[in-house]
Design a protein around this motif. Structure first.
Motif, PDB file in Angstrom:
ATOM      1  N   MET A   1     -26.876 -11.183 -57.451  1.00  0.00           N
ATOM      2  CA  MET A   1     -26.749 -11.517 -56.029  1.00  0.00           C
ATOM      3  C   MET A   1     -28.000 -11.108 -55.261  1.00  0.00           C
ATOM      4  SD  MET A   1     -22.701 -10.671 -55.290  1.00  0.00           S
ATOM      5  CE  MET A   1     -22.768 -11.277 -53.585  1.00  0.00           C
TER       6      MET A   1
ATOM      7  N   GLU B   1     -24.544  -7.565 -44.992  1.00  0.00           N
ATOM      8  CA  GLU B   1     -23.630  -7.462 -46.123  1.00  0.00           C
ATOM      9  C   GLU B   1     -22.211  -7.415 -45.590  1.00  0.00           C
ATOM     10  OE1 GLU B   1     -22.844  -4.636 -50.006  1.00  0.00           O
ATOM     11  OE2 GLU B   1     -23.229  -3.674 -48.070  1.00  0.00           O
TER      12      GLU B   1
ATOM     13  N   LEU C   1     -25.065 -11.296 -47.865  1.00  0.00           N
ATOM     14  CA  LEU C   1     -24.331 -11.100 -49.105  1.00  0.00           C
ATOM     15  C   LEU C   1     -22.877 -10.826 -48.768  1.00  0.00           C
ATOM     16  CD1 LEU C   1     -26.655  -8.773 -51.239  1.00  0.00           C
ATOM     17  CD2 LEU C   1     -26.558 -11.262 -51.210  1.00  0.00           C
TER      18      LEU C   1
END
Length: 248
Positions: free
Chosen positions: A105, A119, A184
């Motif tokens: 990732m 994130e 992410l």
């Protein structure tokens, strides 16, 4: 300064240096395990490279994996397994991702030193710590309060000053600091959240698992083009805990 005082000062400095060295050795007593883990992850990257488009670990990500002490991000009863290439439970029905997935990732996001990254799903803070070594700032969101508070304290204690942790529903992103160079998402959503697409900078990348819990999920790469249009690509099947919150 008298000779005796000079000798005492020199001795004190030597003792301080020895203490510093001992502390560094104690805090890095699992460096060999991190090295072996990095080699295992690199081998898996090569094996899956034709599917993922990322056949090798970059030097920057390799260095980050070697530096971040994964054992500090797992519960005490899991520390024996911290450098095994697999996910581990961290409480509250959540897991710390498999190191290979963390590396993949991270590589897919193509982090650069001046980047600002969002994130969604802080968990124990491990992915944020890896990314923090590669970018300018990481903004990380966690909906489970005990995990978020513990991760915030852990990251601060370990010296990750460029990570900010916020408690909240990551589905809606963190508008205050948008747009982001990369996003992410470390939990599986049934679809790609529109607020995250809006908060992604043109030219930016989002990596997100999409699919229902306990069924096949796909790790997706989402790229926002310069004109605002979005393209997506399936990377490989994965298994993540579900994204929780209001809209999923």
């Amino acid at each position: 300064m008298p000779a005796t005082a000079l000798r005492l000062a020199a001795t004190a400095l030597l003792l301080l240096a020895a203490l510093d060295a001992a502390h560094a050795a104690a805090s890095d007593d699992r460096a060999d395990e991190r090295q072996r883990l990095t080699q295992t992850v690199a081998a898996q990257m090569r094996e899956t490279g034709s599917a993922t488009g990322r056949p090798a670990l970059s030097e920057r990500v390799t260095t980050a994996l070697r530096q971040v002490p994964r054992h500090a991000f797992v519960p005490e009863d899991q520390r024996l397994y911290a450098y095994v290439n697999r996910p581990l439970p961290i409480g509250h029905g959540q897991t710390i991702s498999q190191p290979y997935i963390v590396a993949l990732m991270t590589e897919l996001a193509q982090p650069q030193p001046d980047h600002k990254v969002l994130e969604v799903g802080t968990g124990s803070g491990y992915q944020a710590a890896v990314m923090a070594r590669l970018v300018r700032t990481v903004y990380s969101m966690e909906i489970i309060e005990p995990l978020g508070l513990a991760a915030r304290e852990r990251l601060q204690t370990l010296g990750y000053r460029n990570v900010e942790v916020r408690l909240g529903d990551g589905y809606h992103g963190w508008e205050e600091h948008a747009p982001y160079d990369a996003i992410l998402v470390t939990a599986a959503a049934s679809h790609i959240p529109p607020p995250l697409i809006r908060q992604l900078k043109p030219g930016g990348r989002m990596v997100i698992p999409v699919g229902a819990a306990f069924l096949v999920q796909q790790l997706m790469l989402v790229e926002k083009n310069a004109d605002g249009t979005v393209s997506t690509r399936q990377i490989l099947p994965v298994a993540f805990v579900p994204l929780t919150g209001g809209a999923r």
